[in-house]
Design a protein around this motif. Sequence first.
Motif, short mmCIF file in Angstrom:
data_model
loop_
_atom_site.label_atom_id
_atom_site.label_comp_id
_atom_site.label_asym_id
_atom_site.label_seq_id
_atom_site.Cartn_x
_atom_site.Cartn_y
_atom_site.Cartn_z
N ASP A 119 12.60 -9.90 0.14
CA ASP A 119 13.12 -8.70 0.60
C ASP A 119 12.79 -7.40 -0.11
O ASP A 119 12.53 -6.21 0.37
N GLU A 120 12.15 -7.49 -1.37
CA GLU A 120 11.78 -6.40 -2.18
C GLU A 120 10.73 -6.06 -1.49
O GLU A 120 10.45 -4.60 -1.52
N ASP A 121 9.54 -6.82 -1.14
CA ASP A 121 8.51 -6.43 -0.69
C ASP A 121 8.49 -5.61 0.57
O ASP A 121 7.76 -4.95 1.05
N ALA A 122 9.29 -6.43 1.47
CA ALA A 122 9.58 -5.72 2.86
C ALA A 122 10.23 -4.21 2.57
O ALA A 122 9.81 -3.56 3.36
N LEU A 127 9.19 2.19 4.94
CA LEU A 127 8.99 3.68 5.61
C LEU A 127 7.46 4.14 5.13
O LEU A 127 6.80 4.59 6.05
N VAL A 128 6.99 3.75 3.96
CA VAL A 128 5.76 4.07 3.77
C VAL A 128 4.52 3.46 4.62
O VAL A 128 3.75 4.05 5.04
N GLY A 155 -0.32 6.17 -4.64
CA GLY A 155 1.06 6.38 -4.39
C GLY A 155 1.83 5.51 -3.25
O GLY A 155 1.21 4.54 -3.00
N GLY A 156 3.03 5.90 -2.89
CA GLY A 156 3.73 5.15 -2.13
C GLY A 156 3.05 5.13 -0.87
O GLY A 156 2.79 3.85 -0.12
N VAL A 157 2.85 6.20 -0.01
CA VAL A 157 2.30 6.27 1.10
C VAL A 157 0.88 5.83 1.22
O VAL A 157 0.15 5.22 1.85
N GLY A 158 0.02 6.52 0.05
CA GLY A 158 -1.36 6.45 -0.08
C GLY A 158 -1.86 4.97 -0.21
O GLY A 158 -2.83 4.35 0.39
N SER A 159 -1.09 4.22 -0.93
CA SER A 159 -1.42 2.54 -0.96
C SER A 159 -1.53 1.83 0.08
O SER A 159 -2.17 1.04 0.52
N MET A 160 -0.49 2.41 1.18
CA MET A 160 -0.49 1.81 2.36
C MET A 160 -1.52 2.07 3.48
O MET A 160 -2.14 1.40 4.23
N LEU A 291 -1.74 -6.82 3.72
CA LEU A 291 -0.89 -5.81 3.22
C LEU A 291 0.21 -6.47 2.22
O LEU A 291 0.83 -7.43 2.08
N GLU A 292 -0.07 -5.65 1.07
CA GLU A 292 0.78 -6.04 -0.24
C GLU A 292 1.69 -4.76 -0.67
O GLU A 292 1.35 -3.69 -0.55
N ALA A 293 2.75 -5.00 -1.11
CA ALA A 293 3.80 -3.99 -1.44
C ALA A 293 3.31 -3.39 -2.70
O ALA A 293 2.41 -4.13 -3.64
N ASN A 294 3.59 -2.19 -3.07
CA ASN A 294 3.12 -1.43 -4.21
C ASN A 294 4.23 -0.91 -4.94
O ASN A 294 4.98 0.11 -4.94
N ILE A 295 4.87 -1.83 -5.77
CA ILE A 295 6.22 -1.61 -6.48
C ILE A 295 6.21 -1.32 -8.00
O ILE A 295 5.34 -2.22 -8.54
N ASP A 296 6.41 -0.09 -8.36
CA ASP A 296 6.34 0.18 -9.78
C ASP A 296 7.24 -0.46 -10.53
O ASP A 296 6.96 -1.08 -11.54
N ARG A 297 8.62 -0.49 -10.13
CA ARG A 297 9.72 -1.01 -10.74
C ARG A 297 10.75 -1.43 -9.77
O ARG A 297 10.84 -0.72 -8.82
N ALA A 298 11.55 -2.35 -10.17
CA ALA A 298 12.90 -2.67 -9.37
C ALA A 298 14.16 -2.49 -10.53
O ALA A 298 14.14 -2.96 -11.70
#
Length: 330
Positions: A119-122, A127-128, A155-160, A291-298
């Motif tokens: 769920d975290e990755d999805a 949105l990004v 960044g959020g969008v840029g990494s996508m 495709l990999e999520a770019n999570i800075d922190r949870a």
Amino acid sequence: MKAAYIEETGGPENLKYGDLPDPTPTAGEVLVRVGAVSVNPIDTYVRGGMVPAELPMPFVVGSDLAGTVEEVGEGVTQWKIGDRVWGANQGGHGRQGTSAELACVGGEWLHAIPEGVSDEDAAAVALVGITAHIGLVLRAKVVACETVVVNGGAGGVGSMVVQIAKALGARVIATAGSDERVAKTKAFGADEGINYKTEDVAARVLKWAPEGVDMLWESRRETDFDWAVGLLAKRGRMVVMAGREARPVLPVGALYVKDCSVHGFAMFNYPAAEQRQCGDDLNRWFADGKLEANIDRALPLSEAAAAHRLQEENTIGLAGTLAGKIVLKP
Ligand SMILES: NC(=O)c1ccc[n+]([C@@H]2O[C@H](COP(=O)([O-])OP(=O)(O)OC[C@H]3O[C@@H](n4cnc5c(N)ncnc54)[C@H](OP(=O)(O)O)[C@@H]3O)[C@@H](O)[C@H]2O)c1
């Protein structure tokens, strides 16, 4: 349910965490038990009253969500109880947001979470990922072997954008504000990375693509069109999608003599049917490991106000203390 909500627009301190009545799905809606949401700059603009929006009060903030279907409203045929879903279009157009234990979402705005994706990755891709897909595929129409510059690739969008451009078969050069972030863009697949704080980006790009690049993605809220158009090849395309107040000068001559174009868009303007194509592609790339999520922190959802402050300090204040998404967990 527990929720992060406002009773009037204002600073992050207006964001409360507490109990609100459980929502009930109306016809066409799905009730989702939220596993994770992610914070987007738009959530902070809406909370702060910086974008015109009619907000049902108390208003639950948040656009993205991932979770499990708990109940379906009348007429919903595509989802059933227990399905794992993600979505990215809440918290606008009069719709309540997602930062709560439960959220009602129109079934047409939901996408299935591929097996093995958390769920975290999805939530962090939602949105990004759709934004990057709209810009690259629907607007700039990037194809295999083209060259792409991503200004702000960590960044959020840029990494996508970096990852999707690679999935499309493009050659990608990305910029970032530190050597660690440059390394991050390369881990996401960029062929080359440039530290925009210590290197001459234009010189590096033109060395890499002497005729200019086919497409340039701008993440900044205020671009420099002289700089950007100077980097475009003939028939080059540029995407702008940030900076509502920005008024940069456009060098018309330099743009049209090279047959170049500038594409602006806002993902919330795209109807569910068009976003379905984005969601399907994102899910395929997710499942294929492209495709990999770019999570800075949870963080726990109870820290939503601190998360908004951090997002704002970075997107608007350029603090440089965040590289990727903040995920909140109810
Ligand atoms: N139109 C739409 O549909 C849409 C959708 C989503 C987002 N947006 C907007 O797009 C913008 C970016 O969103 P986001 O979620 O990606 O935010 P973010 O995670 O805060 O990313 C901002 C990016 O800008 C980069 N940046 C800042 N200053 C730069 C500079 N001088 N040169 C090059 N890059 C620079 C940052 O790089 P470093 O961190 O490496 O310094 C970072 O990669 C926001 O303004 C947001 O509101 C629009």
